[in-house]
Design an enzyme around this catalytic site. Structure first.
Site, PDB file in Angstrom:
ATOM      1  N   LYS A 175       0.809  -1.220   0.000  1.00  0.00           N
ATOM      2  CA  LYS A 175       0.000   0.000   0.000  1.00  0.00           C
ATOM      3  C   LYS A 175       0.841   1.268   0.000  1.00  0.00           C
ATOM      4  O   LYS A 175       0.463   2.278  -0.583  1.00  0.00           O
ATOM      5  CB  LYS A 175      -0.927   0.016   1.214  1.00  0.00           C
ATOM      6  N   LYS A 227      -1.889   2.412   9.411  1.00  0.00           N
ATOM      7  CA  LYS A 227      -2.168   1.341   8.445  1.00  0.00           C
ATOM      8  C   LYS A 227      -0.924   0.525   8.154  1.00  0.00           C
ATOM      9  O   LYS A 227       0.161   1.081   7.982  1.00  0.00           O
ATOM     10  CB  LYS A 227      -2.630   1.942   7.117  1.00  0.00           C
ATOM     11  N   ILE A 247     -10.454   9.896   7.603  1.00  0.00           N
ATOM     12  CA  ILE A 247     -11.531  10.676   6.987  1.00  0.00           C
ATOM     13  C   ILE A 247     -12.839  10.272   7.664  1.00  0.00           C
ATOM     14  O   ILE A 247     -13.195   9.102   7.684  1.00  0.00           O
ATOM     15  CB  ILE A 247     -11.615  10.399   5.458  1.00  0.00           C
ATOM     16  N   LYS A 302     -17.141  -5.396   3.836  1.00  0.00           N
ATOM     17  CA  LYS A 302     -18.260  -5.031   2.969  1.00  0.00           C
ATOM     18  C   LYS A 302     -19.435  -5.987   3.158  1.00  0.00           C
ATOM     19  O   LYS A 302     -19.247  -7.195   3.243  1.00  0.00           O
ATOM     20  CB  LYS A 302     -17.801  -5.057   1.513  1.00  0.00           C
ATOM     21  N   GLU A 316      -6.173   2.113  -2.014  1.00  0.00           N
ATOM     22  CA  GLU A 316      -5.370   0.950  -2.410  1.00  0.00           C
ATOM     23  C   GLU A 316      -5.854   0.359  -3.718  1.00  0.00           C
ATOM     24  O   GLU A 316      -6.946   0.666  -4.190  1.00  0.00           O
ATOM     25  CB  GLU A 316      -5.372  -0.125  -1.317  1.00  0.00           C
ATOM     26  N   ARG A 324      -6.604  -8.143  -8.303  1.00  0.00           N
ATOM     27  CA  ARG A 324      -7.285  -9.436  -8.507  1.00  0.00           C
ATOM     28  C   ARG A 324      -8.741  -9.162  -8.811  1.00  0.00           C
ATOM     29  O   ARG A 324      -9.195  -8.029  -8.748  1.00  0.00           O
ATOM     30  CB  ARG A 324      -7.198 -10.263  -7.227  1.00  0.00           C
ATOM     31  N   ARG A 377     -23.969  -9.815   0.328  1.00  0.00           N
ATOM     32  CA  ARG A 377     -23.138 -10.981   0.663  1.00  0.00           C
ATOM     33  C   ARG A 377     -23.894 -11.832   1.679  1.00  0.00           C
ATOM     34  O   ARG A 377     -24.257 -11.328   2.747  1.00  0.00           O
ATOM     35  CB  ARG A 377     -21.809 -10.539   1.281  1.00  0.00           C
TER      36      ARG A 377
HETATM   37  P1  ADP Z   1      -8.021  -3.403   3.648  1.00  0.00           P
HETATM   38  O1  ADP Z   1      -6.992  -3.680   2.595  1.00  0.00           O
HETATM   39  O2  ADP Z   1      -7.679  -3.991   4.972  1.00  0.00           O
HETATM   40  O3  ADP Z   1      -9.423  -3.702   3.189  1.00  0.00           O
HETATM   41  P2  ADP Z   1      -8.351  -0.582   3.041  1.00  0.00           P
HETATM   42  O4  ADP Z   1      -7.204   0.337   2.932  1.00  0.00           O
HETATM   43  O5  ADP Z   1      -9.005  -1.021   1.763  1.00  0.00           O
HETATM   44  O6  ADP Z   1      -7.924  -1.842   3.925  1.00  0.00           O
HETATM   45  O7  ADP Z   1      -9.463   0.051   3.962  1.00  0.00           O
HETATM   46  C1  ADP Z   1     -10.607  -0.688   4.360  1.00  0.00           C
HETATM   47  C2  ADP Z   1     -11.701   0.235   4.830  1.00  0.00           C
HETATM   48  O8  ADP Z   1     -11.238   1.077   5.879  1.00  0.00           O
HETATM   49  C3  ADP Z   1     -12.215   1.199   3.769  1.00  0.00           C
HETATM   50  O9  ADP Z   1     -13.241   0.656   3.010  1.00  0.00           O
HETATM   51  C4  ADP Z   1     -12.727   2.347   4.613  1.00  0.00           C
HETATM   52  O10 ADP Z   1     -13.995   2.011   5.113  1.00  0.00           O
HETATM   53  C5  ADP Z   1     -11.762   2.379   5.770  1.00  0.00           C
HETATM   54  N1  ADP Z   1     -10.661   3.340   5.551  1.00  0.00           N
HETATM   55  C6  ADP Z   1      -9.498   3.134   4.940  1.00  0.00           C
HETATM   56  N2  ADP Z   1      -8.720   4.237   4.954  1.00  0.00           N
HETATM   57  C7  ADP Z   1      -9.411   5.182   5.606  1.00  0.00           C
HETATM   58  C8  ADP Z   1      -9.161   6.552   5.980  1.00  0.00           C
HETATM   59  N3  ADP Z   1      -8.009   7.162   5.691  1.00  0.00           N
HETATM   60  N4  ADP Z   1     -10.131   7.199   6.643  1.00  0.00           N
HETATM   61  C9  ADP Z   1     -11.299   6.606   6.977  1.00  0.00           C
HETATM   62  N5  ADP Z   1     -11.588   5.332   6.670  1.00  0.00           N
HETATM   63  C10 ADP Z   1     -10.671   4.612   5.993  1.00  0.00           C
END
Ligand code: ADP
Length: 448
Positions: free
Chosen positions: A116, A158, A203, A237, A288, A292, A338
């Site tokens: 990431k 993260k 956010i 989700k 991100e 896939r 789902r």
């Molecule tokens: P993963 O790879 O573990 O799924 P993501 O980076 O895709 O992690 O983030 C998963 C979820 O976390 C997102 O769908 C969103 O709901 C929340 N999220 C990620 N980054 C942020 C952020 N900077 N601020 C608020 N919520 C976030």
């Protein structure tokens, strides 16, 4: 085109790939663990090999066993599905050295976007907006505190290797930040063997909107519009839909163009998803890339009429995309629920066991992607998703009504599922009005 493909996965996505192969006139070779022996969907493959015991690490994730199955099965390509080995660049590289096509991006593109932190860097270079945060990885506590004060609390710690919501912690102040750094890093180290972390501004109340892309080996990159996956519980989700009900046409276009820019800059090929979060002012930020096919791909298939699995196979085989951007028109609204074998009344604890009776819904605009059936036993060893219910209708209102009708037809007796929760969400005012953000489920009290 390929003659034979190995399907390196299980459950609904294995079945989905087997179906696509059949339509393309390609033979499919399935693999299964001892826990999945005798599963009905395996009969639909042309051949099936056992690759080990129930534990994923000993079977579906075990590279030497999967490669052996591919060699014995005499396949030209492997479709990894999602999860398991699908984002494993090392496995991807081994496929290449064994001269077996990996149906997905190259190992190099996968590694560039799979991490990431590197993906964020690439996004910045491609002028794609990223969430404000640290310039790169965080090396010590004092640096984290400094960055957090610059961007302002709350912040999100993260893991660079994180996924599935793991390796992520929100912090509201210095003290919590110090604990969060430790927790996120330890969790990621344990789960992914890499504890490196970075910081992002948290956010508040964002939407999660992602763009589906396809890129062939001839330089063609297109997007297939977006999916809104804001209806989440604990970053997992629950419901996905396309188009996103909360975007202006301008934001939508800008976001889709950004996704294509990033995919081009990464030299990425095959199907991929560029994920963004969108704030209340419709500012969007890259988070991100999923290198896939995704669980929620059917909603995009329904609105665009494009089969993503067949597209993946054709791209891997070297065919150019048969359409250009202007040919891709999104029609109507598709929603996916789902269906998980979990008990929403007991904090979503998994509910494995035998399905005594299953009646699948049908009718106009309804699609049920599932490997489950009456008499099927849901294994405690794997993800609890047992199916996806997808509807496609001209308007969002009609899609919601159609989904409620389909959910009322769906009978799953013998185990607990998320069906009752979906029925409540679909009737909730925030969902009906399209005002969902990633925290509305928790705030609504529906999951208490
Ligand atoms: P993963 O790879 O573990 O799924 P993501 O980076 O895709 O992690 O983030 C998963 C979820 O976390 C997102 O769908 C969103 O709901 C929340 N999220 C990620 N980054 C942020 C952020 N900077 N601020 C608020 N919520 C976030």
């Amino acid at each position: 085109m390929y003659k034979r493909i190995l399907v390196a996965n299980r459950g609904e996505i294995a079945l989905r790939i087997i179906r696509a192969c059949r339509e393309l006139g390609i033979e499919s070779v399935a693999i299964f663990s001892e826990a999945d022996r005798g599963a009905a969907y395996l009969e639909l493959a042309d051949e099936a090999f056992c690759v080990g015991p129930a534990k994923g690490a000993e079977s579906y994730r075990k590279i030497d066993r999967v490669i052996s199955a591919a060699e014995i099965g005499n396949v030209q390509a492997i479709h990894p599905g999602y999860g398991f080995l699908s984002e494993n660049a090392h496995f991807n590289e081994i496929c290449r050295s064994c001269k077996i096509d990996f149906i997905g991006p190259t190992p190099e593109a996968m590694a560039r976007l799979g991490d990431k932190n590197t993906a964020r860097k690439l996004a910045r270079e491609a002028k794609v907006p990223v969430v404000p945060g640290s310039a790169g990885l965080i090396s010590d506590e004092s640096e984290a505190v400094r960055v957090a004060h610059e961007i302002g609390f709350p912040v999100l710690v993260k893991a660079s290797a994180g996924g599935g919501g793991r390796g992520m912690r929100v912090a509201l102040n210095d003290l919590a930040l110090k604990a969060a750094l430790q927790q996120a890093s330890t969790e990621a180290e344990a789960a992914f063997g890499d504890g490196s972390i970075y910081l992002e501004k948290y956010i508040e109340h964002p939407r999660h909107v992602e763009v589906q892309v396809l890129a062939d080996h001839h330089g063609n990159v297109v997007h297939l519009w977006e999916r809104d996956c804001s209806t989440q519980r604990r970053h997992q989700k629950l419901i996905e839909e396309s188009p996103s009900p909360g975007l202006s046409p301008e934001t939508r276009a800008a976001m889709c163009e950004s996704a294509v820019r990033l995919i081009k800059a990464a030299g990425y090929t095959n199907a991929g998803t560029v994920e963004f979060i969108v704030d209340a002012e419709e500012n969007f930020y890259f988070i991100e890339v999923n290198a896939r096919i995704q669980v929620e791909h059917p909603v995009t298939e329904m609105v665009t009429g494009i089969d993503l699995i067949k597209s993946q196979i054709r791209i891997a085989a070297g065919e150019p995309l048969p359409f250009s951007q202007s040919d891709i028109v999104a029609r109507g609204v598709a929603i996916e629920c789902r269906i998980n074998a979990e008990d929403p009344k007991k904090n979503f604890q998994p509910s494995p066991g035998k399905i005594e009776r299953l009646i699948a819904p049908g009718g106009f605009g309804v699609r049920f992607d599932s490997h489950a059936h009456t008499g099927y036993t849901v294994s405690p060893h794997y993800d609890s998703m047992i199916g996806k219910l997808i509807v496609h209708q001209p308007t969002r209102r009609e899609a919601i009504d159609c989904m409620l009708r389909a959910l009322s037809e769906l009978r799953i007796v013998g185990i607990q599922t998320t069906v009752p929760l979906h029925r409540e969400i679909l009737r909730h005012a925030a969902f009906v009005d399209g005002r969902m953000d990633t925290t509305f489920i928790e705030r609504s009290g529906l999951t208490q």
